[in-house]
Design a protein around this motif. Structure first.
Motif, mmCIF file in Angstrom:
data_model
loop_
_atom_site.group_PDB
_atom_site.id
_atom_site.type_symbol
_atom_site.label_atom_id
_atom_site.label_comp_id
_atom_site.label_asym_id
_atom_site.label_seq_id
_atom_site.Cartn_x
_atom_site.Cartn_y
_atom_site.Cartn_z
ATOM 1 N N UNK A 1 41.714 42.462 40.473
ATOM 2 C CA UNK A 1 41.447 41.115 40.972
ATOM 3 C C UNK A 1 40.048 41.083 41.584
ATOM 4 N N UNK A 2 39.385 39.981 41.403
ATOM 5 C CA UNK A 2 38.051 39.763 41.978
ATOM 6 C C UNK A 2 38.205 39.045 43.319
ATOM 7 N N UNK B 1 25.430 37.517 54.069
ATOM 8 C CA UNK B 1 25.887 38.613 53.209
ATOM 9 C C UNK B 1 27.101 38.167 52.413
ATOM 10 N N UNK B 2 27.039 38.379 51.105
ATOM 11 C CA UNK B 2 28.167 38.042 50.243
ATOM 12 C C UNK B 2 28.370 39.207 49.286
ATOM 13 N N UNK B 3 29.617 39.685 49.240
ATOM 14 C CA UNK B 3 29.956 40.781 48.345
ATOM 15 C C UNK B 3 31.020 40.354 47.361
ATOM 16 N N UNK B 4 30.892 40.837 46.137
ATOM 17 C CA UNK B 4 31.905 40.621 45.111
ATOM 18 C C UNK B 4 32.625 41.954 44.934
ATOM 19 N N UNK C 1 37.586 34.446 40.272
ATOM 20 C CA UNK C 1 37.840 34.819 41.665
ATOM 21 C C UNK C 1 39.283 34.513 42.042
ATOM 22 N N UNK C 2 39.964 35.523 42.602
ATOM 23 C CA UNK C 2 41.349 35.353 43.022
ATOM 24 C C UNK C 2 41.506 35.188 44.521
ATOM 25 N N UNK C 3 40.486 35.626 45.269
ATOM 26 C CA UNK C 3 40.588 35.566 46.732
ATOM 27 C C UNK C 3 39.195 35.495 47.337
ATOM 28 N N UNK C 4 39.060 34.687 48.390
ATOM 29 C CA UNK C 4 37.822 34.626 49.164
ATOM 30 C C UNK C 4 38.159 35.001 50.600
ATOM 31 N N UNK C 5 37.376 35.903 51.161
ATOM 32 C CA UNK C 5 37.527 36.336 52.551
ATOM 33 C C UNK C 5 36.245 35.960 53.291
ATOM 34 N N UNK D 1 40.919 25.241 47.838
ATOM 35 C CA UNK D 1 41.902 24.200 47.511
ATOM 36 C C UNK D 1 41.681 23.690 46.087
ATOM 37 N N UNK D 2 40.437 23.397 45.759
ATOM 38 C CA UNK D 2 40.158 22.794 44.450
ATOM 39 C C UNK D 2 40.337 23.776 43.291
ATOM 40 N N UNK D 3 40.142 25.062 43.531
ATOM 41 C CA UNK D 3 40.239 26.071 42.460
ATOM 42 C C UNK D 3 41.500 26.920 42.567
ATOM 43 N N UNK D 4 42.369 26.620 43.525
ATOM 44 C CA UNK D 4 43.603 27.374 43.752
ATOM 45 C C UNK D 4 43.317 28.870 43.957
#
Length: 150
Positions: free
Chosen positions: A1-2, A14-17, A50-54, A77-80
């Motif tokens: 999962x991304x 800072x943003x990490x994938x 993307x499956x999750x954003x932290x 919300x818009x992308x579930x």
């Protein structure tokens, strides 16, 4: 999962994938969170499933936390997409975080206080971890401001 991790409470942003909890791409961006997030997320959403954003919801810049929350919550919300949060001390070796004026947020025994720095205090930069398996993310995503009302 991304998964994507956003640390917006300091400069640079800072943003990490992460793929399977391991860092695969890192962004360090100078500028305003409100200008940078939409442009970068347009690219990220095209490039990754993307499956999750932290994100970091405490402590730090009120405006950066608020902007990040509203923007990321809207995307989720818009992308579930699942949204999680954690505090900034996870990413700077638990060192003090700039608050207001000459005061800093200080984490003592899992309680956050606002105070002046001790002379021997060390301020560490925020860093994206290479692995996020051990990060204490929460489903409670509302911003936590940690300052008393004036």
């Amino acid at each position: 999962m991304i998964e994507v991790l956003v640390i917006s409470i300091s400069n640079p942003l800072l943003i990490g994938v992460y793929e399977n909890k391991e860092l695969i791409k890192e962004y360090k961006l100078e500028g305003k969170t409100s200008d940078l997030l939409p442009t970068l997320f347009k690219e990220l959403l095209k490039s990754y499933n993307i499956g999750k954003i932290n994100y970091v919801n405490s402590p730090g810049s009120y405006m950066a936390i608020k902007v990040a929350y509203v923007f990321l919550k809207t995307i989720c919300i818009s992308k579930d997409i699942e949204l999680n949060a954690c505090n900034g001390f996870e990413f700077n070796e638990n060192s003090p975080i700039k608050a207001l004026g000459k005061k800093y947020f200080i984490n003592e025994n899992n309680k956050i206080k606002v105070d002046f720095l001790e002379k021997d205090s060390i301020i560490r930069d925020f860093k994206l971890p290479t692995c996020i398996k051990k990060i204490n993310f929460s489903k409670e995503t509302l911003p936590i401001y940690n300052l008393p009302a004036v």
